[in-house]
Design an enzyme around this catalytic site. Structure first.
Site, PDB file in Angstrom:
ATOM      1  N   GLY A 144       4.572  11.590  17.192  1.00 49.31           N
ATOM      2  CA  GLY A 144       5.696  12.151  17.514  1.00 49.31           C
ATOM      3  C   GLY A 144       5.980  13.198  16.932  1.00 49.31           C
ATOM      4  CG  ASN A 166       9.429   6.497  17.821  1.00 47.69           C
ATOM      5  OD1 ASN A 166       9.772   7.065  18.471  1.00 47.69           O
ATOM      6  ND2 ASN A 166      10.288   5.114  17.829  1.00 47.69           N
ATOM      7  CE1 TYR A 168      -1.382  -6.031  10.455  1.00 47.22           C
ATOM      8  CE2 TYR A 168      -3.320  -6.615  10.902  1.00 47.22           C
ATOM      9  CZ  TYR A 168      -2.462  -5.861  10.235  1.00 47.22           C
ATOM     10  OH  TYR A 168      -2.892  -5.162   9.395  1.00 47.22           O
ATOM     11  CB  VAL A 227      -0.995   0.165   1.266  1.00 50.00           C
ATOM     12  CG1 VAL A 227      -1.432   1.473   1.444  1.00 50.00           C
ATOM     13  CG2 VAL A 227      -1.994  -1.085   0.948  1.00 50.00           C
TER      14      VAL A 227
END
Ligand code: UDP
Length: 317
Positions: free
Chosen positions: A107, A104, A150, A12
């Site tokens: 962030g 992250n 997952y 994707v």
């Protein structure tokens, strides 16, 4: 705009890179290449408006310049029991990328005031007790089942995204992707579309797991990309399903593949379903219709045509 796409070398992600470039944006694709592949973005590497950074996002993300958009699409995604790139073979990496990796990426969005999109999944609904699945359904997931690495990673990623939105005011989007297929799917990732098409192209029997009565609803990748762009441009901070509501049993899907490829080898039933393999899955896309004015437009026949061509050329390579 400058756009960071994590998982940019994935199935994707690579289509997203192309769409943002076509729309005139600067793209930074970030990928650790565990499940993604340079081959998916090779044709973009020489462009001045494209950068590739080989990086695992569960380590701190350090960018030289600000970005306007962060698209968080990094994660293994195949539930295959046997493929080396399936998340059952990468359980801790999958949990880390969905949790620390998402943190992250959020962030980065917080630091630069960038819009953020989290690629979530129909797997947040688990093995659903509500059918079709609406965004208001909380799901049916076994937190210690094998697929939880997952499912719970993605559920946690959604929770983080909402927390950054609520606490820090990050302008977030949550996209729940249902089964998607098309060119650049990994031929060997063990999911049903690459498995069936590669078996059919090679003239082999199609491996239907279980009794084949479990259902899925398959969407072609260009419909997904259209939905993603509309969601990004919208003001919707709550999750939106993007998928094709055309539901089909896996057994019937195998028959369709054999028919369109002219494969006469037939079907073999295998006891290979993973624990927690959802029995039924079909998106309710009324929210996407209402909020984004989006609905899928590519038929299974047309989408499979493009995908079969792609897998044929990969197999002959
Ligand atoms: N499946 C199958 N044969 C295969 C691969 C998968 O019958 O060779 C089945 C699998 O058990 C599941 C469905 O196809 O019920 C879709 O599996 P996939 O791995 O594509 O992803 P999922 O939709 O479960 O995330």
């Amino acid at each position: 705009m400058r756009v960071l796409i994590t998982g940019g070398a994935g199935f994707v992600g690579s289509h997203l890179c192309e769409r943002f470039l076509a729309d005139g944006h600067h793209v930074i694709a970030m990928d650790n290449l565990v499940t993604g592949s340079i081959a998916n973005i090779e044709h973009l590497l020489d462009r001045p408006d494209f950068e590739f950074i080989h990086h695992n996002i569960y380590h701190y993300i350090n960018l030289d310049e600000p970005v306007d958009v962060v698209m968080n699409f990094a994660s293994p995604a195949s539930p295959s029991k046997t493929a080396p790139t399936g998340y059952l073979q990468l359980p801790i990496q999958t949990l880390k990328v969905g949790s620390i990796g998402t943190m992250n990426a959020l962030g980065v969005a917080k630091k630069y005031g960038a819009r953020f999109m989290q690629a979530s999944t129909s797997e947040v609904y688990g093995d659903p007790l509500e059918h079709p699945q609406r965004e208001t359904y909380w799901g049916h997931v076994d937190p210690i089942g094998v697929r939880s690495v997952y499912d719970e990673a993605k559920r946690y990623a959604e929770a983080l995204t909402m927390a950054y939105h609520r606490e820090h005011g990050v302008d977030t989007r949550i996209l729940r992707i249902f089964n998607t297929y098309g060119p650049r799917m990994d031929l060997n990732d063990g999911r049903v579309v690459p498995n069936f098409i590669s078996q059919a192209v090679r003239g082999e029997q199609l491996t239907v797991y279980g009794d084949g009565q479990q259902t899925r609803s398959f969407q072609y990748v260009s419909d997904l990309i259209d939905g993603i762009m509309l969601l990004l441009d919208s003001n919707e901070n709550y999750p939106v399903n993007i998928g094709n509501p055309n539901e089909i049993s896996i057994l019937d899907f195998a028959k369709v593949i054999n028919k369109v490829t002219g494969n006469e080898a037939g079907i073999v039933m295998k006891d290979m379903r993973t624990e927690g393999d959802p029995q039924r899955r079909r998106p309710d896309v009324s929210k996407a219709k209402e909020v984004l004015n989006w609905e899928p437009s590519v038929s299974l026949e047309e989408g499979l045509g493009h995908t079969i061509e792609y897998f044929k050329s990969k197999i002959s390579e």
